[in-house]
Every structure is written in C-alpha cells, then in structure tokens.
Design an enzyme around this catalytic site. Sequence first.
Site, PDB file in Angstrom:
ATOM      1  N   GLY A 109       0.828  -1.201   0.000  1.00 16.88           N
ATOM      2  CA  GLY A 109       0.000   0.000   0.000  1.00 16.88           C
ATOM      3  C   GLY A 109       0.858   1.244   0.000  1.00 16.88           C
ATOM      4  O   GLY A 109       1.960   1.237   0.565  1.00 16.88           O
ATOM      5  N   GLN A 119       3.044   9.937   0.930  1.00 11.30           N
ATOM      6  CA  GLN A 119       4.366   9.322   1.114  1.00 11.30           C
ATOM      7  C   GLN A 119       5.343   9.673   0.000  1.00 11.30           C
ATOM      8  O   GLN A 119       6.554   9.496   0.164  1.00 11.30           O
ATOM      9  CB  GLN A 119       4.230   7.785   1.211  1.00 11.30           C
ATOM     10  CG  GLN A 119       3.469   7.327   2.436  1.00 11.30           C
ATOM     11  CD  GLN A 119       3.282   5.826   2.440  1.00 11.30           C
ATOM     12  OE1 GLN A 119       2.317   5.320   1.896  1.00 11.30           O
ATOM     13  NE2 GLN A 119       4.216   5.096   3.024  1.00 11.30           N
ATOM     14  N   CYS A 159       5.289  -0.044   7.323  1.00 13.54           N
ATOM     15  CA  CYS A 159       5.044   1.131   6.476  1.00 13.54           C
ATOM     16  C   CYS A 159       6.299   1.427   5.672  1.00 13.54           C
ATOM     17  O   CYS A 159       7.397   1.404   6.233  1.00 13.54           O
ATOM     18  CB  CYS A 159       4.682   2.332   7.350  1.00 13.54           C
ATOM     19  SG  CYS A 159       4.351   3.833   6.410  1.00 13.54           S
ATOM     20  N   LEU A 160       6.138   1.700   4.392  1.00 12.90           N
ATOM     21  CA  LEU A 160       7.299   2.035   3.561  1.00 12.90           C
ATOM     22  C   LEU A 160       7.989   3.306   4.055  1.00 12.90           C
ATOM     23  O   LEU A 160       9.162   3.508   3.775  1.00 12.90           O
ATOM     24  CB  LEU A 160       6.871   2.197   2.094  1.00 12.90           C
ATOM     25  CG  LEU A 160       6.498   0.883   1.394  1.00 12.90           C
ATOM     26  CD1 LEU A 160       5.855   1.160   0.046  1.00 12.90           C
ATOM     27  CD2 LEU A 160       7.734   0.007   1.238  1.00 12.90           C
ATOM     28  N   HIS A 189      -4.909   2.222   7.265  1.00  9.12           N
ATOM     29  CA  HIS A 189      -3.520   2.689   7.390  1.00  9.12           C
ATOM     30  C   HIS A 189      -3.227   3.759   6.329  1.00  9.12           C
ATOM     31  O   HIS A 189      -2.637   4.808   6.641  1.00  9.12           O
ATOM     32  CB  HIS A 189      -2.593   1.475   7.235  1.00  9.12           C
ATOM     33  CG  HIS A 189      -1.138   1.789   7.177  1.00  9.12           C
ATOM     34  ND1 HIS A 189      -0.242   1.364   8.139  1.00  9.12           N
ATOM     35  CD2 HIS A 189      -0.382   2.471   6.271  1.00  9.12           C
ATOM     36  CE1 HIS A 189       0.968   1.788   7.827  1.00  9.12           C
ATOM     37  NE2 HIS A 189       0.922   2.453   6.694  1.00  9.12           N
ATOM     38  N   GLU A 190      -3.658   3.507   5.089  1.00 13.83           N
ATOM     39  CA  GLU A 190      -3.381   4.454   3.999  1.00 13.83           C
ATOM     40  C   GLU A 190      -4.198   5.736   4.161  1.00 13.83           C
ATOM     41  O   GLU A 190      -3.709   6.835   3.880  1.00 13.83           O
ATOM     42  CB  GLU A 190      -3.655   3.811   2.636  1.00 13.83           C
ATOM     43  CG  GLU A 190      -2.858   2.544   2.343  1.00 13.83           C
ATOM     44  CD  GLU A 190      -1.367   2.706   2.551  1.00 13.83           C
ATOM     45  OE1 GLU A 190      -0.842   3.832   2.423  1.00 13.83           O
ATOM     46  OE2 GLU A 190      -0.707   1.694   2.882  1.00 13.83           O
ATOM     47  N   HIS A 210      -2.510   8.119   6.373  1.00  7.93           N
ATOM     48  CA  HIS A 210      -1.454   8.911   5.710  1.00  7.93           C
ATOM     49  C   HIS A 210      -2.027  10.204   5.131  1.00  7.93           C
ATOM     50  O   HIS A 210      -1.386  11.258   5.208  1.00  7.93           O
ATOM     51  CB  HIS A 210      -0.816   8.112   4.580  1.00  7.93           C
ATOM     52  CG  HIS A 210       0.259   7.161   5.009  1.00  7.93           C
ATOM     53  ND1 HIS A 210       1.424   7.577   5.619  1.00  7.93           N
ATOM     54  CD2 HIS A 210       0.359   5.821   4.884  1.00  7.93           C
ATOM     55  CE1 HIS A 210       2.188   6.515   5.851  1.00  7.93           C
ATOM     56  NE2 HIS A 210       1.572   5.432   5.430  1.00  7.93           N
TER      57      HIS A 210
HETATM   58  C1  QAP Z   1       0.731  -0.715   4.938  1.00  9.87           C
HETATM   59  O1  QAP Z   1       2.875  -1.201   4.162  1.00  9.87           O
HETATM   60  C2  QAP Z   1       0.391  -1.910   5.776  1.00  9.87           C
HETATM   61  O2  QAP Z   1       9.414  -1.901   6.868  1.00  9.87           O
HETATM   62  C3  QAP Z   1       1.560  -1.004   3.717  1.00  9.87           C
HETATM   63  O3  QAP Z   1      11.457  -2.530   5.270  1.00  9.87           O
HETATM   64  C4  QAP Z   1       1.332  -2.867   6.119  1.00  9.87           C
HETATM   65  O4  QAP Z   1       3.582  -1.899   2.169  1.00  9.87           O
HETATM   66  C5  QAP Z   1      -0.856  -2.051   6.264  1.00  9.87           C
HETATM   67  C6  QAP Z   1       7.587  -2.399   3.748  1.00  9.87           C
HETATM   68  C7  QAP Z   1       0.991  -3.957   6.896  1.00  9.87           C
HETATM   69  C8  QAP Z   1      -1.195  -3.130   7.026  1.00  9.87           C
HETATM   70  C9  QAP Z   1      -0.287  -4.093   7.341  1.00  9.87           C
HETATM   71  C10 QAP Z   1       7.875  -2.117   5.067  1.00  9.87           C
HETATM   72  C11 QAP Z   1       8.640  -2.730   2.917  1.00  9.87           C
HETATM   73  C12 QAP Z   1       6.240  -2.315   3.206  1.00  9.87           C
HETATM   74  C13 QAP Z   1       9.152  -2.177   5.555  1.00  9.87           C
HETATM   75  C14 QAP Z   1       3.842  -1.672   3.323  1.00  9.87           C
HETATM   76  C15 QAP Z   1      10.202  -2.501   4.716  1.00  9.87           C
HETATM   77  C16 QAP Z   1       9.950  -2.783   3.398  1.00  9.87           C
HETATM   78  C17 QAP Z   1       5.177  -1.832   3.903  1.00  9.87           C
HETATM   79 CO    CO Z   2       2.326   3.529   5.500  1.00 17.09          CO
END
Ligand code: QAP
Ligand code: CO
Length: 168
Positions: free
Chosen positions: A46, A51, A92-93, A134-135, A138
């Site tokens: 996401g 971001q 989270c990215l 979550h999004e 943001h």
């Molecule tokens: C949001 O998050 C989300 O720490 C999206 O080193 C995540 O795409 C909502 C990511 C989980 C609900 C549950 C995170 C990639 C990606 C990192 C992501 C990383 C590399 C996160």
């Molecule tokens: Co995020």
Amino acid sequence: MAVLTILEFPDPRLRTRAKPVATVDERIRTLIDDMLETMYAAPGIGLAASQVDVHERVVVMDISDEGNAPLVFVNPVVEVLEGGFRDYEEGCLSVPGFYDIVTRPDHIRVSALDRNGEPFEMIPDGLLAVCIQHELDHLEGKLFVDYLSPLKRQRIRQKLEKLQRQRA
Ligand code: QAP
Ligand code: CO
C-alpha cells in the site's frame, strides 16, 4: 512511469493533510501509475500520495500474492460499521524496518473514486480493511507509529534518524 522517492519518518512533510482530488484527469492517472510502480518496486502492499510528497487524496494498494491486483482509491472515505476491533502487525514504507501491532475497527465500508473517476463502494475485511485504514491515515498526516507508546515512537525515530544521517 517513474519510481518516486518515498518520504521517511520523521519527515515533517508526512504530517501534511492531503487535499481532495477535484477531477480524476490525466495528471492524476499519471500519479496513480507512478505510485503503483513505486509501491511494486519497494515492494509494498500500500502507498498513499502523501508518502511521495504529493498532498492529494490518492491511495494505491495490492495485497495479492502475485502482485497483479492493483487497487486505486481516489478521495476514499471510510465508514466504521458495527462490530469489533482487531490487532494486526503493521509496517510502512515510510517507517522501513519497523513493525508493530495496531488495533483498528474490523468492519468498515469504503467509498472512493476509481482511476476513471467512477464512484465505487466496498466492504473489505482482513488485511484489506487494515491496509485501507492505514493508507487513509497517511492522507490525514497520521502514521502507524502514532498508535504506539511515546517511548517506542522515540526509539524508532532515533534509529531512523541515525540511518538517514549515515546515508546522507
Ligand atoms: C501498509 O505497508 C500496511 O518496513 C503497507 O522494510 C502494512 O507496504 C498495512 C515495507 C501492513 C497493514 C499491514 C515495510 C517494505 C512495506 C518495511 C507496506 C520494509 C519494506 C510496507
Ligand atoms: Co504507510
């Protein structure tokens, strides 16, 4: 298409409240395509426009294993339905390398516009429901670390600031 730079916590630009999209035009469709490319490259499930330092209400997601089911939400609105809450370990990215449990409503309805500006509704559950909330956070300038204790948040901030200094 282009891979955009993802802002990282504690960058203050992540605290900007995004503005509604007035018209889903070619400019917004280009943004959507660039966001999808950025999310798939990361890789992530996401990404909100906030971001990538674009403060307009656009979210892309793909929770499929194959990464072939892009979802696009323009001006998304979440309504909490009756029911309980659930804990989920979020990442989270914009907070790379850190994950923690967040509690959110389990039953929601989402209304949004698609990439053609057509309105649609869905009642997501599981990871999809978590990810949309979550999004949407943001777009309000809110991050999952805001749900953690001040001590945990400070530790994450210090570690990321150190990594960011090393990179600079
Ligand atoms: C949001 O998050 C989300 O720490 C999206 O080193 C995540 O795409 C909502 C990511 C989980 C609900 C549950 C995170 C990639 C990606 C990192 C992501 C990383 C590399 C996160
Ligand atoms: Co995020």
